[in-house]
Design a protein around this motif. Sequence first.
Motif, mmCIF file in Angstrom:
data_model
loop_
_atom_site.group_PDB
_atom_site.id
_atom_site.type_symbol
_atom_site.label_atom_id
_atom_site.label_comp_id
_atom_site.label_asym_id
_atom_site.label_seq_id
_atom_site.Cartn_x
_atom_site.Cartn_y
_atom_site.Cartn_z
ATOM 1 N N GLU A 17 86.718 122.778 20.550
ATOM 2 C CA GLU A 17 87.376 121.479 20.683
ATOM 3 C C GLU A 17 88.160 121.143 19.419
ATOM 4 O OE1 GLU A 17 84.098 118.908 21.582
ATOM 5 O OE2 GLU A 17 84.221 119.281 23.741
ATOM 6 N N GLN A 18 87.575 121.430 18.247
ATOM 7 C CA GLN A 18 88.273 121.172 16.987
ATOM 8 C C GLN A 18 89.509 122.060 16.856
ATOM 9 O OE1 GLN A 18 85.212 121.797 14.071
ATOM 10 N NE2 GLN A 18 84.520 119.669 14.145
ATOM 11 N N GLU A 19 89.390 123.303 17.261
ATOM 12 C CA GLU A 19 90.525 124.215 17.195
ATOM 13 C C GLU A 19 91.639 123.762 18.136
ATOM 14 O OE1 GLU A 19 91.472 129.003 17.528
ATOM 15 O OE2 GLU A 19 89.425 128.282 17.744
ATOM 16 N N MET A 20 91.256 123.303 19.334
ATOM 17 C CA MET A 20 92.236 122.812 20.299
ATOM 18 C C MET A 20 92.958 121.569 19.766
ATOM 19 S SD MET A 20 91.631 122.440 24.378
ATOM 20 C CE MET A 20 90.609 121.005 24.284
ATOM 21 N N ALA A 21 92.223 120.639 19.163
ATOM 22 C CA ALA A 21 92.834 119.434 18.600
ATOM 23 C C ALA A 21 93.804 119.800 17.475
ATOM 24 C CB ALA A 21 91.749 118.496 18.084
ATOM 25 N N TYR A 22 93.430 120.773 16.656
ATOM 26 C CA TYR A 22 94.314 121.222 15.577
ATOM 27 C C TYR A 22 95.620 121.760 16.151
ATOM 28 C CZ TYR A 22 96.357 124.357 12.152
ATOM 29 O OH TYR A 22 97.239 125.006 11.338
ATOM 30 N N HIS A 23 95.524 122.596 17.167
ATOM 31 C CA HIS A 23 96.727 123.206 17.735
ATOM 32 C C HIS A 23 97.581 122.178 18.465
ATOM 33 C CE1 HIS A 23 95.960 127.249 16.450
ATOM 34 N NE2 HIS A 23 94.736 127.205 16.939
ATOM 35 N N GLN A 24 96.964 121.195 19.111
ATOM 36 C CA GLN A 24 97.736 120.134 19.763
ATOM 37 C C GLN A 24 98.524 119.342 18.727
ATOM 38 O OE1 GLN A 24 94.647 118.118 21.941
ATOM 39 N NE2 GLN A 24 94.942 119.360 23.776
ATOM 40 N N ALA A 25 97.901 119.029 17.602
ATOM 41 C CA ALA A 25 98.599 118.315 16.534
ATOM 42 C C ALA A 25 99.730 119.160 15.970
ATOM 43 C CB ALA A 25 97.623 117.929 15.428
ATOM 44 N N ARG A 26 99.494 120.447 15.850
ATOM 45 C CA ARG A 26 100.528 121.363 15.337
ATOM 46 C C ARG A 26 101.712 121.429 16.298
ATOM 47 N NH1 ARG A 26 103.292 123.227 11.482
ATOM 48 N NH2 ARG A 26 103.669 125.446 11.468
ATOM 49 N N VAL A 27 101.456 121.497 17.607
ATOM 50 C CA VAL A 27 102.526 121.522 18.609
ATOM 51 C C VAL A 27 103.341 120.231 18.529
ATOM 52 C CG1 VAL A 27 102.990 121.436 21.095
ATOM 53 C CG2 VAL A 27 101.455 123.164 20.181
ATOM 54 N N ALA A 28 102.671 119.094 18.409
ATOM 55 C CA ALA A 28 103.376 117.810 18.298
ATOM 56 C C ALA A 28 104.263 117.787 17.054
ATOM 57 C CB ALA A 28 102.370 116.666 18.267
ATOM 58 N N SER A 29 103.769 118.316 15.952
ATOM 59 C CA SER A 29 104.548 118.375 14.717
ATOM 60 C C SER A 29 105.777 119.263 14.888
ATOM 61 C CB SER A 29 103.670 118.902 13.585
ATOM 62 O OG SER A 29 104.436 119.165 12.443
ATOM 63 N N LEU A 30 105.591 120.402 15.533
ATOM 64 C CA LEU A 30 106.722 121.312 15.755
ATOM 65 C C LEU A 30 107.754 120.697 16.685
ATOM 66 C CD1 LEU A 30 104.798 124.702 16.044
ATOM 67 C CD2 LEU A 30 106.215 123.920 14.146
ATOM 68 N N GLN A 31 107.304 119.982 17.718
ATOM 69 C CA GLN A 31 108.239 119.318 18.625
ATOM 70 C C GLN A 31 109.043 118.247 17.881
ATOM 71 O OE1 GLN A 31 105.651 118.024 21.789
ATOM 72 N NE2 GLN A 31 106.152 119.801 23.053
#
Length: 112
Positions: A71-85
């Motif tokens: 869950e922590q890894e998924m939240a990290y990657h979701q935040a990273r995707v939002a930053s890249l967008q």
Amino acid sequence: MMIFTPREALCRLQGIEERSNAALYCKFDPLHLPEILALVGRTHGLAELHVALKSSIVTLFSTVDRVKCLEQEMAYHQARVASLQAQIGAIKRAEGNVEEVGNDPSNKRRRI
């Protein structure tokens, strides 16, 4: 005459099997094992640390909450995707040819 390592010599003197480390490490609280292993590594060197790790690795992994880690890894990657967008959107706006930013339809704009 056979040459023994210090561990083998101590085990022979005490009349115990050398491979009984698993029984020793299973008695420790799993939450204290990282500190114990660090102490073993600092005071007795890498060879003893390796023996201690082999004996306690199953206990160490049993303390990991796999679901929470994922869950922590998924939240990290979701935040990273939002930053890249956001970065992509900023670049497109700077270039003046914004068509769509992200997946949100409210972000659609016409070319200027």
